[in-house]
Design a protein around this motif. Structure first.
Motif, mmCIF file in Angstrom:
data_model
loop_
_atom_site.group_PDB
_atom_site.id
_atom_site.type_symbol
_atom_site.label_atom_id
_atom_site.label_comp_id
_atom_site.label_asym_id
_atom_site.label_seq_id
_atom_site.Cartn_x
_atom_site.Cartn_y
_atom_site.Cartn_z
ATOM 1 N N TRP A 238 1.835 -6.739 -2.748
ATOM 2 C CA TRP A 238 1.082 -5.500 -2.901
ATOM 3 C C TRP A 238 1.978 -4.263 -3.002
ATOM 4 N N ASP B 160 -2.585 6.751 -5.980
ATOM 5 C CA ASP B 160 -1.610 5.681 -5.795
ATOM 6 C C ASP B 160 -1.454 5.320 -4.318
ATOM 7 N N HIS B 161 -0.796 4.157 -4.089
ATOM 8 C CA HIS B 161 -0.370 3.727 -2.752
ATOM 9 C C HIS B 161 -1.547 3.696 -1.772
ATOM 10 N N LEU C 183 -4.629 1.887 -9.642
ATOM 11 C CA LEU C 183 -4.484 0.777 -8.704
ATOM 12 C C LEU C 183 -5.864 0.265 -8.321
ATOM 13 N N GLU D 7 1.831 -1.597 -6.003
ATOM 14 C CA GLU D 7 1.652 -0.158 -5.805
ATOM 15 C C GLU D 7 2.711 0.646 -6.559
#
Length: 278
Positions: A72, A111-112, A92, A76
């Motif tokens: 993961w 993101d993330h 994502l 990311e």
């Protein structure tokens, strides 16, 4: 006066080896940047109410879930680096399976973000509301209890659109073209179709995406999403999808620009006995 929009084309449901598909995410990104305006990678994440299969087929899925979990952080970073200002937007996401509630794709605006592993659709919905994420139903018309949609649990709060077409086929009705043939879990059930839900008074817009399992987002004939967006950035695209300024395509990039009383398709309006269509 409505803001001027442009029609963008994308795929927000597709797979590769980060899950139980094949091929690299790097290749998925390269293909998407070549052919599309935007895409979301939605890796296979979990299936809390999986029914054991003959021959141990569930091991194939379980190994795929572990691949996404283990990789993961790489996913990311690759998605965060894929966006190209004013040229291409990458999102994502992950895919949540459920035999009872039906399968959902979660698409993040930022993101993330973490993967969620809830065992109930309401918990997933609360997670998506907290993250301002989209939660999109797909391959709706499979039978109830076999990963088909559960319309009794439908809530439009973070599900403004549903996936009406993919490589699985067409879920608009039980008699439309493009019958279910790929990854088939039992063909189309009438009560699961989009037509049945609209007749019940449900409200949603439409998207299509490939659900490709071989790292090829936007594969011709497997589903494509068109969005009327003010700009080619993630915020504008997510806003357009939330406003249902979308339509679904099977392959060709048909241009559709439809207004009622000056309001772009997808919005809710009040109108009298006469309306102006453009």
């Amino acid at each position: 006066m409505a803001n001027k929009t442009q029609i963008l084309f994308g795929d927000i449901h597709n797979h590769n080896a980060y899950g139980y598909g094949i091929g690299s995410l790097e290749r998925s990104i390269d293909i998407a940047q070549t052919y599309l305006d935007f895409f979301a990678f939605t890796g296979h994440s979990s299936w809390h109410d999986m029914v054991p299969m003959d021959g141990g087929r569930e091991q194939h899925w379980l190994k795929g879930f572990e691949k996404l979990k283990d990789g993961w952080s790489d996913v990311e970073n690759l998605i965060a680096d894929a966006t190209q200002d004013d040229q291409f937007s990458a999102f994502l996401g992950f895919e949540w399976h459920s035999s009872f509630f039906g399968d959902q794709c979660v698409v993040f605006p930022d993101d993330h973000q973490p993967i969620a592993y809830p065992d109930h659709i309401q918990k997933l919905r609360e997670f998506c509301v907290d993250k301002n994420a989209l939660m999109i139903l797909y391959h709706l018309a499979y039978p109830s209890g076999h990963r088909g949609v559960n319309w009794a649990e439908f809530d439009e709060c973070c599900t403004p659109v549903v996936e009406i077409f993919s490589e699985h086929g067409n879920t608009e009705s039980d008699r439309g073209p493009y019958t279910f043939f790929n990854h088939s879990m039992g063909g189309r059930g009438t009560s699961q179709t989009v037509k049945a839900a609209l007749e019940q008074g449900q409200k949603f817009g439409f998207v299509a995406s490939s659900d490709s399992h071989n790292r090829f987002p936007g594969a011709y004939g497997e589903g494509l999403l068109a969005v009327h967006s003010e700009n080619l950035d993630r915020g504008s695209i997510i806003k357009a999808i939330n406003n249902r300024h979308t339509y679904a395509l099977t392959g060709d990039r048909i241009l559709v620009d439809f207004h009622v009383n000056g309001v772009l398709m997808g919005r809710t309006i009040k109108a009298g006995k006469e309306v102006e269509l453009t």
